[in-house]
Design a protein around this motif. Structure first.
Motif, PDB file in Angstrom:
ATOM      1  N   ASP A 205       0.809  -1.214   0.000  1.00 41.11           N
ATOM      2  CA  ASP A 205       0.000   0.000   0.000  1.00 41.11           C
ATOM      3  C   ASP A 205       0.841   1.262   0.000  1.00 41.11           C
ATOM      4  N   ASP A 206       1.997   1.235   0.669  1.00 40.60           N
ATOM      5  CA  ASP A 206       2.819   2.438   0.769  1.00 40.60           C
ATOM      6  C   ASP A 206       4.300   2.068   0.770  1.00 40.60           C
ATOM      7  N   PRO A 207       4.838   1.660  -0.403  1.00 41.27           N
ATOM      8  CA  PRO A 207       6.244   1.273  -0.454  1.00 41.27           C
ATOM      9  C   PRO A 207       7.180   2.399  -0.065  1.00 41.27           C
TER      10      PRO A 207
ATOM     11  N   ALA B  71      16.798   4.209  -1.829  1.00 42.62           N
ATOM     12  CA  ALA B  71      16.916   5.671  -1.895  1.00 42.62           C
ATOM     13  C   ALA B  71      15.806   6.261  -2.759  1.00 42.62           C
ATOM     14  N   TYR B  72      15.526   5.620  -3.874  1.00 34.94           N
ATOM     15  CA  TYR B  72      14.478   6.133  -4.762  1.00 34.94           C
ATOM     16  C   TYR B  72      13.089   5.886  -4.192  1.00 34.94           C
ATOM     17  N   GLU B  73      12.897   4.720  -3.575  1.00 33.70           N
ATOM     18  CA  GLU B  73      11.591   4.442  -2.969  1.00 33.70           C
ATOM     19  C   GLU B  73      11.286   5.417  -1.831  1.00 33.70           C
ATOM     20  N   ALA B  74      12.327   5.800  -1.085  1.00 29.91           N
ATOM     21  CA  ALA B  74      12.124   6.714   0.033  1.00 29.91           C
ATOM     22  C   ALA B  74      11.968   8.158  -0.416  1.00 29.91           C
ATOM     23  N   GLY B  75      12.231   8.423  -1.694  1.00 30.76           N
ATOM     24  CA  GLY B  75      12.027   9.760  -2.234  1.00 30.76           C
ATOM     25  C   GLY B  75      13.190  10.706  -2.025  1.00 30.76           C
ATOM     26  N   ILE B  76      14.336  10.214  -1.575  1.00 31.11           N
ATOM     27  CA  ILE B  76      15.442  11.139  -1.326  1.00 31.11           C
ATOM     28  C   ILE B  76      16.118  11.596  -2.611  1.00 31.11           C
ATOM     29  N   MET B  77      15.800  10.932  -3.748  1.00 31.67           N
ATOM     30  CA  MET B  77      16.372  11.345  -5.022  1.00 31.67           C
ATOM     31  C   MET B  77      15.379  12.131  -5.872  1.00 31.67           C
ATOM     32  N   SER B  78      14.213  12.434  -5.317  1.00 32.81           N
ATOM     33  CA  SER B  78      13.182  13.143  -6.079  1.00 32.81           C
ATOM     34  C   SER B  78      13.615  14.571  -6.358  1.00 32.81           C
TER      35      SER B  78
END
Length: 256
Positions: free
Chosen positions: A182-184, A249-256
């Motif tokens: 539901d919320d990766p 890193a990408y799943e956690a949004g730190i590279m957004s």
């Protein structure tokens, strides 16, 4: 291109760094194009810490050479007659797991990228990279690190984000499975909650494709400290390799 011409022996071209006495990285070149092999031989001759242990023009010949020579690194083309580079890599890793394989190819389509990594390759580079960068990649994979050409990193992440942790998630309780589905991004952020600020910086650079030496230079820290930070991230985040760190890193949004 700077470097020190190295002595040759009957088994290869190149040699150890005479000043340090460190044994050279022994490389097998596997490519069906003689001109590609010749170009790599020329640049390796000027590298005091790398030597050519042997050459192969087919995947089957590469297998035989690995069996006989036990090189540290195989620089492997993908498309070769008969046994292709991906299947050759799979068999090499089964027979000689200590030998690292660096894929060097003209073709960066998804099937080749994922097939190479699944087969056990430690790196995936394109032939249009500078020769000095290819030598640097040989050193990186010989040291036990993984390296992927930046141009293919985002596609790799997109695929592994959907599939890479699937096996791990099936082992978790139902509640955790539902939360991950539901919320990766929330799950990834939770996993990153326990890392330090410096480790967060290092993770960001890993996700950008930096090798340990580049991380050290960027953060003005020693190479040993950079390696320690990466090792700590692998342990804290329960990641099996740098690729999983990139995905997190990408799943956690730190590279957004």
């Amino acid at each position: 291109m700077s470097g020190v011409n190295s002595m040759s022996d009957m088994n290869g071209i190149g040699g150890a760094n005479a000043a340090s006495g460190t044994p050279p990285i022994r490389v097998l070149l596997a490519d069906d194009q003689p001109l590609i092999r010749a170009g790599l031989v020329m640049v390796i001759t000027d590298a005091p810490d790398i030597e050519v242990a042997g050459q192969a023009g087919t995947g089957a010949e590469a297998l035989r050479q690995v069996h006989d020579l036990r090189p540290d690194v195989v620089v492997m083309d993908i498309r070769m007659p008969g046994l292709d580079g991906i299947e050759a890599t799979r068999r090499i890793k089964a027979e000689a797991p200590a030998t690292k394989v660096l894929m060097l190819t003209t073709f960066d389509d998804d099937e080749n990228v994922y097939g190479s990594l699944r087969a056990g390759a430690s790196g995936f580079l394109l032939k249009d990279m500078a020769l000095d960068d290819i030598l640097a990649a040989v050193r990186v994979v010989a040291a036990g690190d993984a390296l992927i050409a930046p141009s293919v990193t985002r596609r790799l992440i997109a695929d592994f984000t959907d599939q890479g942790f699937a096996a791990d998630r099936t082992q978790r309780p139902d509640r955790a499975q539902r939360a991950a589905r539901d919320d990766p991004s929330g799950e990834a952020r939770d996993r990153l909650a326990g890392i330090t600020g410096r480790e967060h910086e290092v993770l960001t650079l890993v996700a950008r494709g930096f090798a340990n030496s580049e991380i050290a230079a960027e953060l003005v820290i020693s190479l040993a400290t950079a390696k320690t930070h990466v090792a700590n991230l692998l342990t804290k985040l329960d990641a099996r390799d740098r690729i999983q760190l990139v995905i997190l890193a990408y799943e956690a949004g730190i590279m957004s």
